[in-house]
Write a protein that holds these residues in place. Structure first.
Motif, PDB file in Angstrom:
ATOM      1  N   GLU A   1     -13.382   6.274 -37.449  1.00 48.17           N
ATOM      2  CA  GLU A   1     -14.411   7.304 -37.286  1.00 48.17           C
ATOM      3  C   GLU A   1     -15.286   7.420 -38.526  1.00 48.17           C
ATOM      4  N   ALA A   2     -14.639   7.403 -39.680  1.00 51.56           N
ATOM      5  CA  ALA A   2     -15.354   7.690 -40.924  1.00 51.56           C
ATOM      6  C   ALA A   2     -16.352   6.612 -41.309  1.00 51.56           C
ATOM      7  N   VAL A   3     -16.130   5.386 -40.848  1.00 53.16           N
ATOM      8  CA  VAL A   3     -17.027   4.305 -41.255  1.00 53.16           C
ATOM      9  C   VAL A   3     -18.259   4.198 -40.367  1.00 53.16           C
ATOM     10  N   LEU A   4     -18.331   4.976 -39.286  1.00 47.93           N
ATOM     11  CA  LEU A   4     -19.514   4.946 -38.432  1.00 47.93           C
ATOM     12  C   LEU A   4     -20.628   5.739 -39.104  1.00 47.93           C
ATOM     13  N   PRO A   5     -21.760   5.113 -39.430  1.00 45.01           N
ATOM     14  CA  PRO A   5     -22.828   5.805 -40.158  1.00 45.01           C
ATOM     15  C   PRO A   5     -23.280   7.096 -39.494  1.00 45.01           C
ATOM     16  N   ARG A   6     -23.403   7.084 -38.171  1.00 44.64           N
ATOM     17  CA  ARG A   6     -23.858   8.291 -37.482  1.00 44.64           C
ATOM     18  C   ARG A   6     -22.876   9.433 -37.673  1.00 44.64           C
ATOM     19  N   ASN A   7     -21.592   9.136 -37.506  1.00 49.89           N
ATOM     20  CA  ASN A   7     -20.579  10.173 -37.684  1.00 49.89           C
ATOM     21  C   ASN A   7     -20.638  10.771 -39.081  1.00 49.89           C
ATOM     22  N   ARG A   8     -20.712   9.908 -40.079  1.00 49.84           N
ATOM     23  CA  ARG A   8     -20.713  10.375 -41.466  1.00 49.84           C
ATOM     24  C   ARG A   8     -21.942  11.224 -41.747  1.00 49.84           C
ATOM     25  N   CYS A   9     -23.095  10.779 -41.272  1.00 47.53           N
ATOM     26  CA  CYS A   9     -24.332  11.510 -41.524  1.00 47.53           C
ATOM     27  C   CYS A   9     -24.289  12.883 -40.875  1.00 47.53           C
ATOM     28  N   VAL A  10     -23.930  12.934 -39.606  1.00 47.63           N
ATOM     29  CA  VAL A  10     -23.907  14.203 -38.877  1.00 47.63           C
ATOM     30  C   VAL A  10     -22.906  15.168 -39.496  1.00 47.63           C
ATOM     31  N   MET A  11     -21.687  14.682 -39.790  1.00 49.54           N
ATOM     32  CA  MET A  11     -20.662  15.570 -40.326  1.00 49.54           C
ATOM     33  C   MET A  11     -21.025  16.068 -41.718  1.00 49.54           C
TER      34      MET A  11
END
Length: 207
Positions: free
Chosen positions: A103-113
């Protein structure tokens, strides 16, 4: 409001039949707008509806307010954990950490969170609901993994479970927070973290 789901895949209570396609479009639109830098305070149902290609009434039939929608959108970023076999604490911890890593390595996830978490102080109700919906279920699972390890002698009998939980998750989050590319992470990162932690958390029993 009826919750879209939790990090562990809790089913939605029965109610009005709903379009999965419309709900996905609404959740994706919410995440896209946040990811583009729109703060939660500035985010509007109208903007979400426009991006999703639906009417505002379609959104309000599913969510009674913006905060509930944002909570469900953020929770949708956290997929259900893979099954934990419960054979050893070491094996379960590696499975748990690999899920966090993916989860953490997905750019979208990291940006949004990152954007959403920076605003939690301004939205305490949202922060609490997201914790209850998406964070606490995972904390409960990790707590159970560690407690089983203690009970079976794999982990120290005097282990501080809450501190151990923070250590396990915090180590992976530290390694993934400032990534430029997933290629920077070794494939066996979860194994390495757990092996190192077990040296300090481990008990006298089998591992």
């Amino acid at each position: 409001m009826t919750t879209y789901g939790t990090a562990e895949g809790t089913a939605r209570p029965a109610g009005r039949p709903r379009s999965a396609r419309a709900e996905k479009a609404i959740l994706d639109a919410t995440l896209d707008l946040i990811g583009e830098g729109i703060g939660i305070a500035e985010l509007t149902i109208e903007a979400i509806a426009t991006r999703a290609g639906v009417g505002k009434t379609t959104i309000y039939r599913r969510w009674s307010n913006k905060e509930d929608l944002v909570v469900d959108a953020l929770a949708a970023l956290k997929a259900p954990l893979p099954p934990l076999r419960g054979v050893t604490a070491r094996e379960d911890l590696i499975t748990y950490l690999n899920a966090i890593k993916e989860e953490a390595v997905l750019p979208r996830n990291r940006c949004v969170m990152n954007i959403a978490m920076s605003e939690y102080d301004r939205h305490p109700r949202l922060a609490k609901r997201f914790h209850d919906v998406a964070i606490e279920p995972r904390r409960r699972i990790l707590r159970e993994v560690l407690q089983r390890g203690v009970d079976r002698g794999e982990l120290r009998a005097d282990l501080d479970i809450e501190t151990a939980m923070a250590t396990v998750v915090g180590t992976m989050m530290w390694r993934t927070k400032w990534l430029k590319s997933i290629d920077e992470l070794p494939d066996d990162l979860a194994d390495t973290i757990v092996n190192e932690l077990m040296a300090g958390l481990g008990g006298a029993g089998p591992r």
